[in-house]
Design a protein around this motif. Structure first.
Motif, PDB file in Angstrom:
ATOM      1  N   SER A  89       0.826  -1.204   0.000  1.00  0.00           N
ATOM      2  CA  SER A  89       0.000   0.000   0.000  1.00  0.00           C
ATOM      3  C   SER A  89       0.860   1.254   0.000  1.00  0.00           C
ATOM      4  CB  SER A  89      -0.902   0.010   1.232  1.00  0.00           C
ATOM      5  OG  SER A  89      -1.787  -1.090   1.187  1.00  0.00           O
ATOM      6  N   ALA A  90       0.439   2.237  -0.803  1.00  0.00           N
ATOM      7  CA  ALA A  90       1.120   3.532  -0.806  1.00  0.00           C
ATOM      8  C   ALA A  90       0.788   4.282   0.476  1.00  0.00           C
ATOM      9  CB  ALA A  90       0.702   4.343  -2.027  1.00  0.00           C
ATOM     10  N   LEU A  91      -0.430   4.108   0.956  1.00  0.00           N
ATOM     11  CA  LEU A  91      -0.868   4.663   2.239  1.00  0.00           C
ATOM     12  C   LEU A  91      -1.557   3.543   3.010  1.00  0.00           C
ATOM     13  CD1 LEU A  91      -2.528   7.995   1.013  1.00  0.00           C
ATOM     14  CD2 LEU A  91      -0.276   7.751   2.058  1.00  0.00           C
ATOM     15  N   GLY A 105       2.373  20.850   7.549  1.00  0.00           N
ATOM     16  CA  GLY A 105       3.382  20.430   6.582  1.00  0.00           C
ATOM     17  C   GLY A 105       3.420  18.919   6.522  1.00  0.00           C
ATOM     18  N   VAL A 106       3.533  18.370   5.329  1.00  0.00           N
ATOM     19  CA  VAL A 106       3.650  16.921   5.139  1.00  0.00           C
ATOM     20  C   VAL A 106       5.057  16.663   4.624  1.00  0.00           C
ATOM     21  CG1 VAL A 106       2.732  14.893   3.976  1.00  0.00           C
ATOM     22  CG2 VAL A 106       1.194  16.739   4.617  1.00  0.00           C
ATOM     23  N   ILE A 107       5.840  15.944   5.424  1.00  0.00           N
ATOM     24  CA  ILE A 107       7.243  15.724   5.101  1.00  0.00           C
ATOM     25  C   ILE A 107       7.489  14.226   4.948  1.00  0.00           C
ATOM     26  CG2 ILE A 107       9.611  16.028   5.926  1.00  0.00           C
ATOM     27  CD1 ILE A 107       8.527  18.370   7.627  1.00  0.00           C
ATOM     28  N   GLY A 108       8.303  13.870   3.966  1.00  0.00           N
ATOM     29  CA  GLY A 108       8.643  12.464   3.782  1.00  0.00           C
ATOM     30  C   GLY A 108       9.564  12.307   2.592  1.00  0.00           C
ATOM     31  N   GLY A 109      10.182  11.153   2.518  1.00  0.00           N
ATOM     32  CA  GLY A 109      11.104  10.871   1.418  1.00  0.00           C
ATOM     33  C   GLY A 109      10.367  10.608   0.123  1.00  0.00           C
ATOM     34  N   THR A 110      11.137  10.449  -0.939  1.00  0.00           N
ATOM     35  CA  THR A 110      10.572  10.142  -2.242  1.00  0.00           C
ATOM     36  C   THR A 110       9.819   8.820  -2.174  1.00  0.00           C
ATOM     37  OG1 THR A 110      12.418  11.278  -3.289  1.00  0.00           O
ATOM     38  CG2 THR A 110      11.141   9.784  -4.675  1.00  0.00           C
ATOM     39  N   SER A 112       7.081   8.233  -0.451  1.00  0.00           N
ATOM     40  CA  SER A 112       6.465   7.949   0.847  1.00  0.00           C
ATOM     41  C   SER A 112       4.957   8.175   0.852  1.00  0.00           C
ATOM     42  CB  SER A 112       7.126   8.781   1.945  1.00  0.00           C
ATOM     43  OG  SER A 112       6.927  10.152   1.690  1.00  0.00           O
ATOM     44  N   GLY A 113       4.395   8.738  -0.244  1.00  0.00           N
ATOM     45  CA  GLY A 113       2.945   8.866  -0.342  1.00  0.00           C
ATOM     46  C   GLY A 113       2.416  10.284  -0.192  1.00  0.00           C
ATOM     47  N   SER A 115       2.306  12.867  -2.444  1.00  0.00           N
ATOM     48  CA  SER A 115       1.483  13.250  -3.594  1.00  0.00           C
ATOM     49  C   SER A 115       0.202  12.430  -3.644  1.00  0.00           C
ATOM     50  CB  SER A 115       2.267  13.061  -4.897  1.00  0.00           C
ATOM     51  OG  SER A 115       3.390  13.899  -4.909  1.00  0.00           O
ATOM     52  N   THR A 116       0.271  11.175  -3.255  1.00  0.00           N
ATOM     53  CA  THR A 116      -0.922  10.327  -3.216  1.00  0.00           C
ATOM     54  C   THR A 116      -1.917  10.884  -2.220  1.00  0.00           C
ATOM     55  OG1 THR A 116       0.419   8.398  -3.766  1.00  0.00           O
ATOM     56  CG2 THR A 116      -1.746   7.975  -2.822  1.00  0.00           C
ATOM     57  N   LEU A 117      -1.422  11.303  -1.073  1.00  0.00           N
ATOM     58  CA  LEU A 117      -2.262  11.884  -0.023  1.00  0.00           C
ATOM     59  C   LEU A 117      -3.020  13.100  -0.562  1.00  0.00           C
ATOM     60  CD1 LEU A 117      -2.465  11.448   3.207  1.00  0.00           C
ATOM     61  CD2 LEU A 117      -1.120  13.531   3.291  1.00  0.00           C
ATOM     62  N   ILE A 118      -2.311  13.983  -1.261  1.00  0.00           N
ATOM     63  CA  ILE A 118      -2.920  15.187  -1.817  1.00  0.00           C
ATOM     64  C   ILE A 118      -3.915  14.832  -2.922  1.00  0.00           C
ATOM     65  CG2 ILE A 118      -2.429  17.341  -3.060  1.00  0.00           C
ATOM     66  CD1 ILE A 118      -1.534  17.276  -0.085  1.00  0.00           C
ATOM     67  N   SER A 119      -3.593  13.837  -3.741  1.00  0.00           N
ATOM     68  CA  SER A 119      -4.478  13.437  -4.839  1.00  0.00           C
ATOM     69  C   SER A 119      -5.805  12.891  -4.336  1.00  0.00           C
ATOM     70  CB  SER A 119      -3.788  12.384  -5.708  1.00  0.00           C
ATOM     71  OG  SER A 119      -2.638  12.925  -6.301  1.00  0.00           O
ATOM     72  N   LEU A 120      -5.810  12.305  -3.150  1.00  0.00           N
ATOM     73  CA  LEU A 120      -7.051  11.774  -2.581  1.00  0.00           C
ATOM     74  C   LEU A 120      -7.993  12.899  -2.151  1.00  0.00           C
ATOM     75  CD1 LEU A 120      -5.634   8.821  -0.442  1.00  0.00           C
ATOM     76  CD2 LEU A 120      -6.960   8.643  -2.545  1.00  0.00           C
ATOM     77  N   ILE A 121      -7.443  14.048  -1.763  1.00  0.00           N
ATOM     78  CA  ILE A 121      -8.287  15.163  -1.318  1.00  0.00           C
ATOM     79  C   ILE A 121      -9.123  15.694  -2.477  1.00  0.00           C
ATOM     80  CG2 ILE A 121      -8.293  17.509  -0.369  1.00  0.00           C
ATOM     81  CD1 ILE A 121      -5.652  16.711   1.086  1.00  0.00           C
ATOM     82  N   SER A 122      -8.507  15.876  -3.635  1.00  0.00           N
ATOM     83  CA  SER A 122      -9.241  16.391  -4.793  1.00  0.00           C
ATOM     84  C   SER A 122      -9.896  15.275  -5.599  1.00  0.00           C
ATOM     85  CB  SER A 122      -8.319  17.223  -5.681  1.00  0.00           C
ATOM     86  OG  SER A 122      -7.197  16.459  -6.058  1.00  0.00           O
ATOM     87  N   ARG A 123      -9.860  14.090  -5.093  1.00  0.00           N
ATOM     88  CA  ARG A 123     -10.492  12.896  -5.672  1.00  0.00           C
ATOM     89  C   ARG A 123      -9.987  12.575  -7.071  1.00  0.00           C
ATOM     90  NH1 ARG A 123     -16.608  11.095  -6.686  1.00  0.00           N
ATOM     91  NH2 ARG A 123     -16.179   8.876  -6.546  1.00  0.00           N
TER      92      ARG A 123
END
Length: 197
Positions: A89-91, A105-110, A112-113, A115-123
């Motif tokens: 799972s990505a998340l 702020g959302v911090i993490g390595g390359t 780590s999810g 962009s996926t997290l943000i993409s889920l907000i705008s569906r």
């Protein structure tokens, strides 16, 4: 055999090269036709593709506020091969809430999810498990256009298009007034930088 003059020999080479170039162009036409047929097939597949993410039967058009919450969200990017098992799972089991007007702020390595997290907000994607809430409602209840108009995303790879700064600011909304653009720059803390330019 000594019967050709230098001029005739040169003319012969010129005609042979001209004929060869024409033959090469003819063969390139066949290559281009084959590539065009494959490209047309791919474009046709994209145009005829039915999106998985669609509006609900009775969508909500108004977003109450900017609060967000993730409740037990898991997201997988597809399946792993023919056995149908899920890839890692990505998340996984992501839960948090953000009040309207709050900054985080959302911090993490390359990978780590983030962009996926943000993409889920705008569906742009739907979670495999759990719920994503905006304004106290599940994002699946909103009209897609209304939701995506209310969510602004600034990705880590910024790209400027040719044209003025104002043209770039109006890329998301061509009808935005100068005051709208100034307000957006103020919210993004970019107004001071732009004023210097």
């Amino acid at each position: 055999g000594g019967t050709l003059t230098t001029g005739e020999l040169t003319s012969l080479f010129t005609y042979v090269m001209s004929i060869l170039q024409s033959l090469m162009m003819l063969s390139m036409i066949f290559v281009m036709l084959t590539q065009s047929a494959a490209s047309a097939k791919r474009v046709s597949e994209v145009i005829e593709e039915e999106p998985d993410i669609v509006n609900p039967e009775q969508p909500v058009y108004e977003i109450k506020d900017g609060s967000m919450a993730f409740k037990g969200v898991r997201f997988d990017y597809g399946t792993n091969g023919s056995n149908g098992t899920h890839k890692r799972s990505a998340l996984y089991n992501v839960s948090f809430s953000i009040a309207s007007g709050e900054t985080i702020g959302v911090i993490g390595g390359t990978g780590s999810g983030k962009s996926t997290l943000i993409s889920l907000i705008s569906r742009l994607y739907d979670p495999s498990e759990g719920e994503v809430l905006v304004g106290g409602r599940n994002v699946k209840e909103y009209d897609l256009t209304a939701l995506r108009s209310a969510v602004s995303v600034v990705l880590q790879n910024n790209i400027l298009f040719s044209g003025s700064i104002l043209d770039n600011l109006r890329w998301g909304n061509p009808k935005a007034t100068l005051d709208d653009c100034r307000y957006a720059c103020h919210l993004a803390c970019a107004d001071e930088f732009i004023d210097q330019m």
